[in-house]
Enzyme design. Structure first.
Site, PDB file in Angstrom:
ATOM      1  CG  ASP A 186      -9.660  -4.776 -23.899  1.00 39.61           C
ATOM      2  OD1 ASP A 186      -9.982  -5.485 -22.923  1.00 39.61           O
ATOM      3  OD2 ASP A 186      -9.096  -5.230 -24.905  1.00 39.61           O
TER       4      ASP A 186
ATOM      5  CG  HIS B 209     -14.803 -12.008 -23.503  1.00 39.12           C
ATOM      6  ND1 HIS B 209     -13.904 -13.015 -23.761  1.00 39.12           N
ATOM      7  CD2 HIS B 209     -14.056 -10.888 -23.254  1.00 39.12           C
ATOM      8  CE1 HIS B 209     -12.670 -12.531 -23.693  1.00 39.12           C
ATOM      9  NE2 HIS B 209     -12.735 -11.254 -23.380  1.00 39.12           N
TER      10      HIS B 209
END
Length: 500
Positions: A225, A362
């Site tokens: 991330d 995403h």
């Protein structure tokens, strides 16, 4: 020395280190020999103190005045979010200036180990908190003023899933405490609670921490991330492919912020907090049940390929746009390469071709790059952290998340921006949840998107062999447990406005 001994207002001195007369600054903030932060190879590194000082001087940014959490991204090792209600505003304002301000960590302090405190301390206030402190200025952000609960339906939230404390009206502010050990955080919290005894009360808290071992920097679904945060002009040097935004996109009152603000609000930022539960066993089972059928790949590889196309990156962090069918951990670990893409390719129709990356992925939904021209203002700094334990053996065997609340896991999501309606809320409502974003009926974001009304949703483009095929998601794998909108003021505002 106890915090209650502090009685004089802090004064700013060279390099953003604070001094109180007759009290050495090192007693206020014990310094470190190892970094408070994590630094996974895949994530953009923070600038050095010298680099940041040079860059900020070119645009007039005062990094000693900006709270440290805003610009550092997803670099925290352990972090506690302590949500509180102000019980005695008069006492709290006095304590805020005398006792809390000397502990607030600036951006400058985090950029060198020698100036980092044992525990980062930042603070932010909801609109209710500003009102309790007698601050009546309009900050120019209607979503902040109304609060996140009022925005729940627009975000697609089912409020019955919300933690009751977020669904109430008692949160005035949040203390953010970050360190490399939980003991450091707990010791600092204990000191703060002792100092603030009687002026605030705890409403709710969430303890987050980076995942262990090789999973450091990865969220609970397993994906690296924090790679795509933008570079802020005047703070960091952009990496290849990294968006560069004016400081006023993130910081109130700086260049690029086109909204009228009270003068004291400069260098603050709006903090959107979300507790996002991640249903990891169910997500993993979905990937297995819907594994793709790409030739020359094993079943396990086709399972991972589906997850990578849903996210837009492999678990390593390598973007599928650059390596569509197999992971490339070497590419992932190279910040000079892992963000250097914009979805365009030679002899490639950007409007129709999903062979490299689905339109619904995403990272494409939330950062569309060349899809909308490559330059846009809808950027945020993401500064969240995972919370909750690793998946248990029993959960993995049953493919079902435990109903034990102590085993809930997910992401304590934090987004900073100068305009919530043009930042987090825009990304969630108009891009992630919009089935027609990019092209007709592409579907919601398969990771964080939600159907309104709540129910199954179809996502297109996930199968590289048949981009017209829709895959149905009968459940959401990310569940909003609620949150709140806050304003994270500058250090000078805390001294001159919040504690005056």
């Amino acid at each position: 020395m106890k915090l209650t001994h502090f009685s004089l207002l802090v004064a700013f001195v060279l390099q953003g280190v604070y001094a109180v007369p007759n009290l050495p600054s090192n007693d206020l903030k014990p310094r470190r020999t190892s970094s408070i932060l994590i630094n996974p190879a895949a994530q953009p590194a923070l600038p050095s103190a010298q680099q940041a000082a040079s860059s900020s001087a070119s645009v007039g940014l005062n990094l000693t005045n900006i709270q440290g959490d805003i610009l550092i991204g997803m670099k925290k090792n352990k972090e506690l979010f302590f949500f509180f209600s102000i019980v005695d505003p008069t006492s709290f304002k006095s304590q805020l200036g005398a006792d809390i301000l000397p502990l607030i960590t600036s951006t400058t302090e985090l950029l060198a180990v020698s100036t980092q405190p044992n525990t980062l301390v930042n603070i932010a206030f909801s609109q209710r908190g500003l009102t309790a402190l007698g601050i009546t200025d309009n900050l120019g952000d209607s979503l902040f003023t109304a609060g996140q609960l009022n925005d729940a339906s627009s975000l697609g939230d089912t409020t019955s899933n919300w933690v009751s404390e977020f669904a109430g009206t008692s949160i005035d502010g949040v203390l953010l405490l970050a360190s490399d050990t939980v003991d450091n955080i707990n010791n600092t919290l204990s000191q703060l609670q002792s100092t603030l005894n009687g002026s605030i009360s705890e409403v709710y808290s969430i303890q987050g921490q980076a995942r262990p071992g090789n999973e450091q920097g990865h969220e609970h679904f397993g994906f690296m991330d924090g790679i795509s945060n933008p570079a802020i002009d005047g703070f960091s040097t952009p990496l290849p492919g990294q968006a560069v935004v004016a400081p006023g996109i993130i910081l109130v009152g700086e260049q690029g912020d086109g909204t009228t603000r009270p003068s004291w609000a400069i260098d603050g930022s709006f903090l959107a907090f979300r507790q996002l539960e991640q249903r990891v066993p169910e997500f993993n089972k979905f990937l297995i049940d819907n594994a793709l059928s790409e030739p020359n790949l094993t079943v396990d590889q086709n399972t991972e390929l589906l997850g990578a196309r849903m996210m837009g990156r492999w678990k390593s962090g390598a973007p599928v746009d650059l390596t569509p069918l197999v992971d490339d951990p070497v590419l992932a670990a190279d910040p000079q390469r892992n963000n250097n893409f914009n979805y365009t390719h030679p002899d490639f129709n950007l409007a129709t071709d999903q062979s490299h990356c689905p339109f619904s992925a995403h990272i494409r939904k939330t950062n569309p790059r060349a899809d909308i021209g490559g330059s846009f203002s809808e950027h945020i700094i993401r500064a969240g952290i995972p919370y909750g334990p690793e998946v248990t053996d029993a959960e993995a065997a049953s493919n079902v998340s435990s109903t034990d609340p102590t085993l809930e896991r997910g992401l304590a999501f934090v987004a900073y921006q100068a305009n919530i309606g043009n930042g987090f809320a825009f990304l969630q409502q108009f891009w992630a949840n919009n089935i027609n974003f990019h092209t007709s009926s592409v579907g919601q974001d398969p990771i964080i998107g939600v159907a309104t009304p709540d129910g199954p949703r179809s996502v297109g483009g996930l199968d590289p062999l048949d981009s017209t095929r829709d895959i149905t998601l009968n459940q959401d794998f990310v569940i909003s447990r609620g949150g709140e909108y806050f304003f994270s003021p500058s250090l000078s505002a805390i001294q001159n406005t919040f504690s005056a």
